[in-house]
Design an enzyme around this catalytic site. Structure first.
Site, PDB file in Angstrom:
ATOM      1  N   ASP A 211      79.623  22.333  61.558  1.00 21.63           N
ATOM      2  CA  ASP A 211      80.767  23.023  62.147  1.00 21.63           C
ATOM      3  C   ASP A 211      80.560  23.204  63.652  1.00 21.63           C
ATOM      4  O   ASP A 211      79.463  23.553  64.099  1.00 21.63           O
ATOM      5  CB  ASP A 211      80.874  24.400  61.465  1.00 21.63           C
ATOM      6  N   GLU A 271      63.337  13.595  57.463  1.00 18.66           N
ATOM      7  CA  GLU A 271      62.229  13.802  56.512  1.00 18.66           C
ATOM      8  C   GLU A 271      62.693  13.499  55.082  1.00 18.66           C
ATOM      9  O   GLU A 271      61.890  13.441  54.163  1.00 18.66           O
ATOM     10  CB  GLU A 271      61.745  15.265  56.565  1.00 18.66           C
TER      11      GLU A 271
HETATM   12  C1  BGC Z   1      86.242  25.248  61.117  1.00 18.61           C
HETATM   13  C2  BGC Z   1      87.251  26.367  61.062  1.00 18.61           C
HETATM   14  C3  BGC Z   1      86.545  27.643  61.449  1.00 18.61           C
HETATM   15  C4  BGC Z   1      85.864  27.513  62.813  1.00 18.61           C
HETATM   16  C5  BGC Z   1      84.895  28.613  63.059  1.00 18.61           C
HETATM   17  C6  BGC Z   1      85.912  25.211  62.585  1.00 18.61           C
HETATM   18  O1  BGC Z   1      86.240  24.300  63.367  1.00 18.61           O
HETATM   19  O2  BGC Z   1      86.717  24.017  60.676  1.00 18.61           O
HETATM   20  O3  BGC Z   1      87.831  26.475  59.798  1.00 18.61           O
HETATM   21  O4  BGC Z   1      87.475  28.690  61.506  1.00 18.61           O
HETATM   22  O5  BGC Z   1      85.133  26.314  62.894  1.00 18.61           O
HETATM   23  O6  BGC Z   1      83.764  28.458  62.277  1.00 18.61           O
END
Ligand code: BGC
Length: 547
Positions: A211, A271
């Site tokens: 993310d 790993e």
């Molecule tokens: C995720 C979102 C989230 C944000 C904060 C992103 O880009 O896809 O759904 O709200 O990150 O974590």
């Protein structure tokens, strides 16, 4: 002990991710197994045969870790356990075993840039300015007039700084104030996050969706971002009504220190056998450049998740050429992962007002361009964005910008599996978001019975990509737009495949390039004679191998 047995997976090669088709599962809305109206891991396991039947290579499961769920799992308060709402670690083991036995790899969504404010690390960090974790988050003094240290903005609205009275300091949050940003300049934080990755690799995951990977580091001198000229505010990562689009984000993200951390993360992944990561790079101005940096060579990320086709702008023939040319020019050594829909954007059927024929054409385009592909649950049914009332909203982002931006609930409504009077077999009780009536009539069980359904079409098109590996891993060449017709060639040392798309609801004439071409059955063409003009029907696609 790792429960992964790589031999169970067909073609257990280190490069499986190149050109892979990945199916994204939003766990709250896939399948509820325990009857509380919210999807869970056991539900996903139950529905894996559906996923496998599509012919995809892997699933990406959005976060299921312990969380107060203010951002529905993207606010993690314990990285090493499953939220009870979704089940247990044991349920995850069962999920991964089942997926592997069906030949489907499992990628999980690691949210390393920030935690929940309920995470014990944050609770400790805020308690004083001199505890062990006092610098694990980004704390800064107020300016002399009490205002925040700089002009950085939160994507979810307002300043990216939240005052905390205990420390009499501000802390940084790029998203909700309940999602404080971790300070990855602090080596202990990095080590701890690498251990989180190891924890899940030990449990057999095949990779990660990372993310907000370009938000990991901030400028340590906290310089303010410059304004972005109005004419450049053309965003695919935030709605146009969001002032986040008014800045050039050069100091709050995309910092060069990230590369060293990504190398450390890659070394941990290396790993383990056959592991891959796709990093989400959200940046409207420098997306391609960052993608090129992060996926360069073989010691950084495997792929980056591109935002270009998640934008409101319809990928016309010319727009597609522009995006792919930019990619070839700026990131030719990189590996992109493309998507049209996900849990953050309006479903593409609605966003681009696509007819059934247009959806089929765009699917074939997505499966033919160079890169990997992420499909989002429900797009195989042709789900439209759900219309919700303000009272039905759950997403804090939508609540903040209502009604000009309605948030992300409309693409997060539960999967319609079976037409029934109630919850379409998603749950035995009222679901956390409603299932629209229009979704019910195109439920999975309806489309299963029909060879001409969109669901059947998704299966056939993914199968073609499998049959023609050049579509997954070949080069992309000779890309042109001629009116509404997009054309390119996919090539490798064994084959050349011609790809033509009439991105329009009117027919058009075109001249095929010279050569001897054999059209795939799906192309539905009577003549492939380069000496003659060929008429392309509305939304017609030609996928043809050179003989
Ligand atoms: C995720 C979102 C989230 C944000 C904060 C992103 O880009 O896809 O759904 O709200 O990150 O974590």
């Amino acid at each position: 002990m790792s429960i992964k047995d790589p031999k169970q997976l067909a073609g257990s090669d280190e490069d499986w991710w190149r050109g892979a088709v990945i199916y994204q599962i939003y766990p709250r809305s896939f399948q509820d197994d325990n009857g509380d109206g919210v999807g869970d891991l056991a539900g996903i396991t139950r529905r894996l045969p559906h996923v496998a039947s599509l012919g995809v290579d892997a699933i990406w499961i959005s976060p299921f870790f312990v969380s107060p769920m203010l951002d529905y799992g993207y606010d993690v308060s314990d990285y090493r356990d499953v939220d009870p709402l979704f089940g247990s670690l044991h349920d995850f083991e069962k999920l991964i075993e089942t997926a592997h036995s069906l030949g489907v790899r499992v990628m999980i969504d690691l949210v390393l840039s920030h935690t929940s404010d309920q995470h014990p690390w944050f609770k400790q960090s805020l308690s004083s300015t001199d505890n062990d974790k006092s610098d694990w988050y980004v704390w800064a003094d107020a300016l002399p007039d009490g205002s925040p240290p700089n002009n950085w903005l939160s994507i979810f609205g307002g300043s990216a700084w939240q005052w905390h009275s205990r420390r009499c300091q501000y802390y940084l949050h790029n998203f909700l104030s309940a999602q404080p940003d971790l300070n990855l300049h602090q080596p202990d934080v990095q080590n701890e996050l690498l251990d989180v990755a190891r924890f899940w690799l030990e449990r057999g995951v095949d990779g990660f969706r990372l993310d907000t990977i370009n938000f990991y580091f901030h400028d340590q001198s906290l310089r303010s971002n410059p304004a972005l000229p109005k004419e450049l505010r053309n965003s695919s990562i935030a709605p146009s009504v969001n002032p986040y689009n008014y800045q050039q984000h050069i100091y709050d993200k995309n910092q060069p220190e990230n590369l060293d951390f990504l190398k450390r993360l890659r070394a941990v992944m290396d790993e383990y056998p056959c592991v891959a990561a796709v990093g989400e790079v959200g940046d409207d101005q420098r997306g391609m450049e960052i993608m090129a940096q992060y996926t360069h060579g073989d010691d950084l990320m495997h792929m980056c998740y591109a935002f270009e086709f998640l934008s409101p702008t319809l990928p016309t023939a010319q727009r597609t050429v522009d995006v792919l040319t930019q990619f070839t020019e700026q990131a030719s050594e990189s590996w992109a992962c493309w998507a049209f829909s996900n849990h953050d954007v309006v479903r593409h059927t609605t966003r681009w007002s696509l007819s059934d024929a247009a959806q089929r054409c765009y699917l074939q385009l997505l499966l033919a361009i160079k890169g990997s592909v992420c499909l989002y649950q429900g797009e195989e049914l042709g789900l439209e964005e759900a219309e919700l009332t303000y009272e039905q909203l759950q997403d804090p982002y939508g609540i903040a910008f209502w009604p000009d931006f309605k948030g992300r609930d409309g693409c997060r409504t539960p999967m319609p599996w079976t037409i029934t009077a109630g919850n379409d077999d998603f749950s035995s009780t009222e679901s956390w978001l409603p299932i629209p009536a229009e979704h019910r009539v195109i439920a999975v069980n309806q489309q299963e019975q029909d060879d001409t359904s969109l669901l059947a079409f998704y299966r056939r098109m993914i199968a073609i990509r499998k049959r023609l590996p050049v579509l997954a891993n070949g080069e992309l060449e000779h890309i042109t737009a001629n009116g509404t017709v997009l054309q390119f060639m996919r090539t490798n040392k064994n084959s050349r495949v011609l790809c033509i798309f009439n991105l329009s609801d009117t027919s058009t004439d075109m001249q095929l390039p010279s050569g001897k071409w054999l059209a795939d059955q799906s192309s539905d063409l009577s003549s492939l004679d380069p000496s003659q003009k060929t008429t392309l029907a509305p939304w017609q696609v030609v996928i043809a191998e050179e003989q």
